[in-house]
Design an enzyme around this catalytic site. Sequence first.
Site, short mmCIF file in Angstrom:
data_model
loop_
_atom_site.label_atom_id
_atom_site.label_comp_id
_atom_site.label_asym_id
_atom_site.label_seq_id
_atom_site.Cartn_x
_atom_site.Cartn_y
_atom_site.Cartn_z
N ASN A 51 49.73 40.72 29.48
CA ASN A 51 49.67 40.18 30.85
C ASN A 51 48.64 39.06 30.83
OD1 ASN A 51 49.26 39.69 33.56
ND2 ASN A 51 48.32 41.68 34.00
N LYS A 72 47.86 37.09 33.14
CA LYS A 72 47.22 36.87 34.45
C LYS A 72 47.21 35.36 34.77
CE LYS A 72 44.78 41.15 33.86
NZ LYS A 72 43.63 41.99 34.20
N HIS A 100 50.43 45.36 40.30
CA HIS A 100 49.16 45.32 39.55
C HIS A 100 48.00 45.47 40.53
CE1 HIS A 100 45.83 43.91 37.13
NE2 HIS A 100 46.58 44.16 36.08
N GLU A 151 45.31 44.00 40.81
CA GLU A 151 44.80 42.73 41.33
C GLU A 151 45.68 42.22 42.47
OE1 GLU A 151 44.52 40.83 37.50
OE2 GLU A 151 42.91 42.21 36.97
N GLU A 200 46.84 52.11 34.94
CA GLU A 200 45.68 51.26 34.70
C GLU A 200 44.55 51.66 35.64
OE1 GLU A 200 47.03 47.29 32.84
OE2 GLU A 200 47.21 47.09 34.99
N GLY A 247 39.56 44.86 32.50
CA GLY A 247 38.70 43.70 32.26
C GLY A 247 37.22 44.05 32.18
N SER A 275 41.38 47.39 29.30
CA SER A 275 40.50 47.12 28.16
C SER A 275 41.05 47.61 26.82
CB SER A 275 39.10 47.69 28.42
OG SER A 275 38.51 47.04 29.53
N GLY A 279 45.63 42.90 28.94
CA GLY A 279 45.25 41.65 29.58
C GLY A 279 44.52 40.74 28.60
N GLY A 280 43.19 40.79 28.63
CA GLY A 280 42.37 39.87 27.84
C GLY A 280 42.75 39.78 26.37
P1 PGA Z 1 42.54 44.06 30.44
O1 PGA Z 1 43.65 43.98 31.58
O2 PGA Z 1 43.28 44.47 29.17
O3 PGA Z 1 41.96 42.70 30.36
O4 PGA Z 1 41.59 45.12 30.86
C1 PGA Z 1 44.71 44.90 31.65
C2 PGA Z 1 45.58 44.60 32.84
O5 PGA Z 1 45.03 44.31 33.91
O6 PGA Z 1 46.82 44.66 32.75
#
Ligand code: PGA
Length: 256
Positions: free
Chosen positions: A10, A12, A93, A95, A169, A175, A214, A235-236
């Site tokens: 993802n 983002k 999600h 967010e 999640e 994050g 994470s 994500g990251g």
């Molecule tokens: P992250 O994000 O791996 O950066 O923690 C995961 C996500 O929000 O899908």
Amino acid sequence: MPHRPYIVGNWKMNGNRAMLAEARAIDRAAGRYPDVQVALAPPFTLIGALREAVTAMGVGGQDCHAHAKGAHTGDVSAAMLVDSGADFVIVGHSERRKDHGESDGVVQAKADAALANGLGVIVCVGETLDERDAGKAVSIVAGQVDASMPVGEGTSDAVALGKVAVAYEPVWAIGTGRVAAVSDVIEMHAAIRARLIALYGEAGEKVRILYGGSVNAGNAAELLAAQGVGGALVGGASLTADAFLPIIAAAGNGEA
Ligand code: PGA
């Protein structure tokens, strides 16, 4: 893991055309691990270009509107995602739930729109730290599953075809570098599975449950090997091939 593991990046609100080189490198790796289903969800602006650039992996959106078209400035419909070359979409999600005030009902309508347009869908759920500290994590997430999963016409076919996934999640793990304890992940995935079977009957076994929050090269193998974990939403660590490839490899070496 009873299913083919599903590893989804993802991006983002990150990425531009220069980053398509990373996506190509990830795609080449995906081709080397046919037992792993790999996908990337870039920003809307890159979906068309990414579709042209890759062959082995899925390409998806990070959100869609529940309606097909109309006066919704700035929104993108599921049909438009299909037209751009997407094959799946992430909905709900945390967010989006937080920044855009999306309720379970809104998320469910988006999931229904995705399936009605032939897209696969990943529905995200997860508790906040306050909810976990109050001992409410399982009941909060179970409630989100009950009220956010698709229920429209054609849902049972999509579930049977493996086009529906859930991403667990924990909001506090996204994050932050803080990962949920494997025992908590196992407990939550079992609780989600029970809700899916209550919703969809035996076919609920076909819904993959991904862990997200994470996930990185160092913890992916342990998380992916945990009972009930069918993949990861990353994500990251999906932004570069160097960071994402070891996660795909960990899924490939696991007991898929
Ligand atoms: P992250 O994000 O791996 O950066 O923690 C995961 C996500 O929000 O899908």
